[in-house]
Design an enzyme around this catalytic site. Structure first.
Site, PDB file in Angstrom:
ATOM      1  N   LYS A  13       0.835  -1.220   0.000  1.00 42.67           N
ATOM      2  CA  LYS A  13       0.000   0.000   0.000  1.00 42.67           C
ATOM      3  C   LYS A  13       0.864   1.264   0.000  1.00 42.67           C
ATOM      4  CE  LYS A  13      -2.152  -1.170   3.810  1.00 42.67           C
ATOM      5  NZ  LYS A  13      -1.430  -2.436   4.066  1.00 42.67           N
ATOM      6  N   ARG A  88      -9.558   0.289   9.115  1.00 39.17           N
ATOM      7  CA  ARG A  88      -9.091  -1.069   9.371  1.00 39.17           C
ATOM      8  C   ARG A  88     -10.144  -1.898  10.085  1.00 39.17           C
ATOM      9  NH1 ARG A  88      -3.240   0.064   9.169  1.00 39.17           N
ATOM     10  NH2 ARG A  88      -2.033  -1.807   9.504  1.00 39.17           N
ATOM     11  N   ARG A 127      11.291  -6.179   4.660  1.00 33.61           N
ATOM     12  CA  ARG A 127      11.106  -4.721   4.569  1.00 33.61           C
ATOM     13  C   ARG A 127      12.107  -4.001   5.479  1.00 33.61           C
ATOM     14  NH1 ARG A 127       5.232  -2.264   5.241  1.00 33.61           N
ATOM     15  NH2 ARG A 127       5.193  -3.570   7.124  1.00 33.61           N
ATOM     16  N   ARG A 160      11.318  -2.373  11.145  1.00 36.43           N
ATOM     17  CA  ARG A 160      10.271  -1.936  12.076  1.00 36.43           C
ATOM     18  C   ARG A 160      10.093  -3.000  13.152  1.00 36.43           C
ATOM     19  NH1 ARG A 160       5.134  -0.287   8.388  1.00 36.43           N
ATOM     20  NH2 ARG A 160       4.063  -1.302  10.109  1.00 36.43           N
ATOM     21  N   ARG A 171      -0.259  -9.562  13.555  1.00 36.78           N
ATOM     22  CA  ARG A 171      -0.888  -8.545  12.693  1.00 36.78           C
ATOM     23  C   ARG A 171      -1.724  -9.200  11.604  1.00 36.78           C
ATOM     24  NH1 ARG A 171       4.020  -5.497  10.691  1.00 36.78           N
ATOM     25  NH2 ARG A 171       2.588  -4.116   9.617  1.00 36.78           N
TER      26      ARG A 171
HETATM   27  P1  ADP Z   1       2.212  -1.875   3.169  1.00 37.30           P
HETATM   28  O1  ADP Z   1       2.246  -0.368   3.126  1.00 37.30           O
HETATM   29  O2  ADP Z   1       0.984  -2.459   2.524  1.00 37.30           O
HETATM   30  O3  ADP Z   1       2.447  -2.427   4.543  1.00 37.30           O
HETATM   31  P2  ADP Z   1       4.784  -1.660   1.753  1.00 37.30           P
HETATM   32  O4  ADP Z   1       4.477  -0.740   0.622  1.00 37.30           O
HETATM   33  O5  ADP Z   1       5.587  -1.136   2.888  1.00 37.30           O
HETATM   34  O6  ADP Z   1       3.430  -2.388   2.271  1.00 37.30           O
HETATM   35  O7  ADP Z   1       5.517  -2.929   1.103  1.00 37.30           O
HETATM   36  C1  ADP Z   1       5.955  -4.033   1.927  1.00 37.30           C
HETATM   37  C2  ADP Z   1       7.345  -4.482   1.459  1.00 37.30           C
HETATM   38  O8  ADP Z   1       7.232  -5.085   0.168  1.00 37.30           O
HETATM   39  C3  ADP Z   1       8.356  -3.345   1.322  1.00 37.30           C
HETATM   40  O9  ADP Z   1       9.622  -3.858   1.702  1.00 37.30           O
HETATM   41  C4  ADP Z   1       8.317  -2.998  -0.179  1.00 37.30           C
HETATM   42  O10 ADP Z   1       9.575  -2.511  -0.623  1.00 37.30           O
HETATM   43  C5  ADP Z   1       7.995  -4.348  -0.813  1.00 37.30           C
HETATM   44  N1  ADP Z   1       7.108  -4.265  -1.989  1.00 37.30           N
HETATM   45  C6  ADP Z   1       6.055  -3.436  -2.174  1.00 37.30           C
HETATM   46  N2  ADP Z   1       5.448  -3.682  -3.349  1.00 37.30           N
HETATM   47  C7  ADP Z   1       6.129  -4.721  -3.921  1.00 37.30           C
HETATM   48  C8  ADP Z   1       5.985  -5.447  -5.162  1.00 37.30           C
HETATM   49  N3  ADP Z   1       5.002  -5.165  -6.027  1.00 37.30           N
HETATM   50  N4  ADP Z   1       6.841  -6.445  -5.408  1.00 37.30           N
HETATM   51  C9  ADP Z   1       7.828  -6.736  -4.531  1.00 37.30           C
HETATM   52  N5  ADP Z   1       8.040  -6.090  -3.365  1.00 37.30           N
HETATM   53  C10 ADP Z   1       7.191  -5.095  -3.053  1.00 37.30           C
HETATM   54  P1  AMP Z   2       0.818   0.171   9.170  1.00 41.66           P
HETATM   55  O1  AMP Z   2       1.959   1.125   9.002  1.00 41.66           O
HETATM   56  O2  AMP Z   2      -0.378   0.556   8.336  1.00 41.66           O
HETATM   57  O3  AMP Z   2       1.228  -1.272   8.976  1.00 41.66           O
HETATM   58  O4  AMP Z   2       0.319   0.327  10.683  1.00 41.66           O
HETATM   59  C1  AMP Z   2       1.174   0.030  11.783  1.00 41.66           C
HETATM   60  C2  AMP Z   2       0.353  -0.089  13.054  1.00 41.66           C
HETATM   61  O5  AMP Z   2      -0.299   1.166  13.351  1.00 41.66           O
HETATM   62  C3  AMP Z   2      -0.770  -1.116  13.040  1.00 41.66           C
HETATM   63  O6  AMP Z   2      -0.330  -2.433  13.308  1.00 41.66           O
HETATM   64  C4  AMP Z   2      -1.676  -0.573  14.164  1.00 41.66           C
HETATM   65  O7  AMP Z   2      -1.133  -0.836  15.442  1.00 41.66           O
HETATM   66  C5  AMP Z   2      -1.575   0.932  13.934  1.00 41.66           C
HETATM   67  N1  AMP Z   2      -2.623   1.414  13.002  1.00 41.66           N
HETATM   68  C6  AMP Z   2      -2.412   1.982  11.772  1.00 41.66           C
HETATM   69  N2  AMP Z   2      -3.582   2.340  11.206  1.00 41.66           N
HETATM   70  C7  AMP Z   2      -4.559   1.973  12.088  1.00 41.66           C
HETATM   71  C8  AMP Z   2      -5.975   2.045  12.066  1.00 41.66           C
HETATM   72  N3  AMP Z   2      -6.648   2.555  11.023  1.00 41.66           N
HETATM   73  N4  AMP Z   2      -6.651   1.560  13.146  1.00 41.66           N
HETATM   74  C9  AMP Z   2      -5.997   1.063  14.198  1.00 41.66           C
HETATM   75  N5  AMP Z   2      -4.674   0.943  14.271  1.00 41.66           N
HETATM   76  C10 AMP Z   2      -3.940   1.394  13.224  1.00 41.66           C
END
Ligand code: ADP
Ligand code: AMP
Length: 218
Positions: A13, A88, A127, A160, A171
């Site tokens: 995302k 969420r 990541r 992270r 999660r």
């Molecule tokens: P989210 O925001 O949904 O938690 P991220 O955008 O942080 O996900 O992506 C999760 C991990 O996967 C990151 O390390 C990112 O660099 C990698 N990633 C994102 N999109 C792709 C893709 N299409 N193919 C391979 N790796 C990806």
């Molecule tokens: P994310 O960066 O989206 O993976 O979010 C990291 C963490 O932030 C999650 O595991 C939750 O603890 C908190 N969080 C983010 N967005 C929300 C939401 N909309 N509602 C509740 N908790 C959230």
């Protein structure tokens, strides 16, 4: 363009949002980023959410919705926004619906980035994020040019805390229980678009643009 990105943690995302937001000139609002920034600042909100974020549980609905409603009230969101990581829960979606309806700002689209669980786990476990500027990398699929350093600002790349294996499992359970029902929720509202997120970043983005371009011309 009032948009939501839906998908499991690690589906991509944030990666897609960082391309969608500049292309369509809308602010990228990541509740996870907001909470992490508040935690780093050690603000009141940061200390209220810290134990939830670190342990992989959801922050209580009232705190998440308060943050988003406040952010959506700012002038740069008047012509559109891209929500990443919110809503969420169905309760959060209902609050958002009421807020947007009262303001006459209907949702344009909810993009569901669909990815199988094994790949979600692969992506999250590799990541890395720049501790200085927040840029996101992947040791396997989006590696930095220099090991463990940010390409843009030279900051140190860290994992992270909630991306460590035990917390990731938690999660994903939370996602299945509380967030996955939003797919049916938005499908019923007729705004859901599903994108296969199991492809390289550029291909996923091309699929997203194919959905959004016609909507942006309306
Ligand atoms: P989210 O925001 O949904 O938690 P991220 O955008 O942080 O996900 O992506 C999760 C991990 O996967 C990151 O390390 C990112 O660099 C990698 N990633 C994102 N999109 C792709 C893709 N299409 N193919 C391979 N790796 C990806
Ligand atoms: P994310 O960066 O989206 O993976 O979010 C990291 C963490 O932030 C999650 O595991 C939750 O603890 C908190 N969080 C983010 N967005 C929300 C939401 N909309 N509602 C509740 N908790 C959230």
């Amino acid at each position: 363009m009032n948009l939501i990105l839906l998908g499991a943690p690690g589906a991509g995302k944030g990666t897609q949002a960082s391309r969608i937001a500049p292309k369509y000139g809308i602010p990228h609002i990541s509740t996870g980023d907001i909470f992490r920034q508040e935690m780093a600042k050690k603000s009141d909100l940061g200390s209220q959410v810290e134990s939830y974020v670190k342990s992989g549980r959801l922050v209580p609905d009232h705190l998440a919705t308060q943050v988003v409603v406040q952010r959506l009230g700012q002038p740069d969101c008047r012509h559109g926004f891209l929500l990443d990581g919110f809503p969420r829960t169905v309760a959060q979606a209902e609050v958002l619906d009421r807020f947007l309806t009262a303001d006459n700002r209907p949702l344009t689209s909810v993009l569901f980035l669909k990815l199988e669980e094994a790949e979600v786990i692969n992506r999250v476990s590799s990541r890395r994020q720049c501790e200085r500027c927040g840029a996101v990398y992947n040791l396997v699929t989006q590696p930095p040019r220099h090991a463990e350093l940010c390409d843009t600002c030279g900051g140190k790349l860290i994992q992270r805390e909630d991306d460590k294996a035990e917390t990731v499992k938690k999660r994903l359970l939370v996602y299945d229980d509380l967030t996955e029902p939003l797919i049916a929720y938005y499908h019923a509202l007729g705004v859901l678009e599903t994108v296969d997120a199991g492809r390289p970043v550029d291909e996923v983005f091309a699929a997203v643009v194919k959905v959004l371009d016609p909507l942006s011309r309306k």
